[in-house]
Scaffold this active site. Structure first.
Site, mmCIF file in Angstrom:
data_model
loop_
_atom_site.group_PDB
_atom_site.id
_atom_site.type_symbol
_atom_site.label_atom_id
_atom_site.label_comp_id
_atom_site.label_asym_id
_atom_site.label_seq_id
_atom_site.Cartn_x
_atom_site.Cartn_y
_atom_site.Cartn_z
ATOM 1 N N ASP A 266 0.850 -1.191 0.000
ATOM 2 C CA ASP A 266 0.000 0.000 0.000
ATOM 3 C C ASP A 266 0.889 1.245 0.000
ATOM 4 O O ASP A 266 1.693 1.431 0.912
ATOM 5 C CB ASP A 266 -0.868 -0.042 1.270
ATOM 6 C CG ASP A 266 -2.039 0.916 1.223
ATOM 7 O OD1 ASP A 266 -2.045 1.811 0.361
ATOM 8 O OD2 ASP A 266 -2.941 0.770 2.065
ATOM 9 N N GLU B 71 -3.011 0.300 -3.995
ATOM 10 C CA GLU B 71 -2.738 -0.835 -3.119
ATOM 11 C C GLU B 71 -3.111 -2.143 -3.802
ATOM 12 O O GLU B 71 -3.957 -2.165 -4.702
ATOM 13 C CB GLU B 71 -3.507 -0.712 -1.805
ATOM 14 C CG GLU B 71 -4.983 -0.947 -1.970
ATOM 15 C CD GLU B 71 -5.729 -0.907 -0.648
ATOM 16 O OE1 GLU B 71 -5.680 -1.884 0.088
ATOM 17 O OE2 GLU B 71 -6.363 0.128 -0.388
#
Length: 348
Positions: free
Chosen positions: A7, A97
């Site tokens: 992420d 992400e």
DNA sequence: TCTGGGGTCCTAGGACCC
DNA sequence: TCTGGGGTCCTAGGACCC
């Protein structure tokens, strides 16, 4: 077997900081009239996403405010391409992400390599969580932020799972959490006495099964290929809601044009739609929605603009006399023939 | 305290068919 | 014509995510 959740930290802000290295370490927000992304120094002062800019500046007067300017879509695509270099499978969760299956490679070594490559080649800090299931990998990355790496081993998993609270669970929001609280459940361990039939009456079938799989450690551990996008939409909230028809018309035309533009760009310019949804929210928060099925799938901008304007007229908004807060136009995309099948095939 | 804009998936109910 | 059960498709709205 472990998988990764990678992420990018405060993505929009990090992308902007690539051109402003002088601002690294300072409280920075990418914002219009609301904050879209805030750096960690800004978050430390209470600034967060979706916060009105005025409020952010009250909390943090020295906040550096940057307008959203960069091409975040392209930056996100570059990030995904980088993930793929270390992966057997990548499942994007959003622009910035993804869950990553690294195959037979050592997951911790891969995580370290991904973080270094993202930093060196893209100038982006990426946090990675490593664990056996998606839920735990995501939990790990959340705990490791910013710019960190956290591994949850299978031994740690047992202990951690027993202590999970309901509000930590990805996919459980305020509504479900409050229903569970009413049933006396605020921790996963408190689901011990529930069977599916009983839990179903509290949160519905699908959510009940998900919760019990988390309790029983059988939650999702597979990184999957995702299908093509199903909808394209555009919406705008009026700063000053108006009930004057010229204002509403201008508001609507802006939204319609944006939605039509996005449809034209979707699926590499090949997207077709056969279904339009128009939503209007009035200033009193009442919603109105209408759907229109088209006789044939199309991407013709003129036809789509005309159909959308017809829906606006059919809504009665012109004569309702009520101030309009939000207009949204959404196109449901027609499946391109074979696209799902192609996606289901292994990649050679 | 619901403030933004872009999405996905689930649920419930109705229509329709066998 | 009704009764029952099952399946699919569609729509409207809710919940959730970043």
């Amino acid at each position: 077997m472990s998988l990764l959740h990678a992420d990018a930290d405060c993505f929009f802000a990090s992308v902007e900081l690539r051109h402003r290295p002088d601002l690294v370490g300072r409280p920075v927000a990418v914002a219009t009239h609301i904050v879209m992304s805030a750096t960690y120094p800004a978050r430390g002062r209470g600034v967060h996403g979706a916060m009105p800019l005025r409020q952010a500046l009250r909390l943090c007067p020295e906040l550096v405010v940057l307008p959203p300017r960069a091409d975040y879509q392209s930056a996100g695509e570059a990030l995904m391409a980088l993930f793929w270099r270390y992966a057997a499978q990548v499942e994007p969760g959003s622009m910035e992400e993804a869950f990553i299956d690294v195959g037979d490679t050592d997951p911790v070594a891969s995580a370290t390599a991904i973080r270094r490559a993202a930093r060196d080649e893209l100038g982006l800090p990426v946090t990675v969580g490593v664990a056996r299931t998606k839920l735990l990998a995501k939990l790990a990355s959340r705990r490791a932020k910013p710019d960190g790496l956290l591994v949850i081993t299978e031994a740690e998993e047992v202990h951690l799972r027993a202590g999970l609270t309901i509000d930590e669970l990805w996919g459980v929001g305020p509504t479900t959490a409050s229903r569970l609280a009413d049933a006396g459940v605020t921790r996963v361990s408190e689901l011990a006495d529930f069977d599916e039939a009983r839990l179903r009456t509290v949160v519905g079938t699908t959510m009940a099964r998900r919760l019990l799989s988390i309790r029983d450690a059988t939650d999702d551990a597979t990184v999957r290929q995702i299908g093509p996008r199903r909808t394209v939409s555009a919406s705008r909230t009026a700063m000053r809601p108006s009930n004057r028809w010229p204002d509403i018309q201008a508001h609507a035309d802006g939204v319609i044009d944006l939605a039509v533009q996005r449809l034209a760009a979707a699926h590499d310019g090949q997207a077709l739609t056969h279904h339009i949804n128009l939503q209007i929210t009035y200033a009193d928060r009442n919603h109105w929605s209408i759907d229109l099925g088209l006789p044939a799938a199309t991407r013709d901008p003129d036809e789509l603009r005309r159909r959308c304007r017809e829906l606006i007229m059919a809504s009665g908004v012109r004569t309702a006399g009520r101030p309009v807060l939000l207009i949204m136009v959404s196109f449901r995309l027609t499946n391109i023939a074979g696209s799902r099948l192609q996606n289901a095939l292994p990649l050679f």
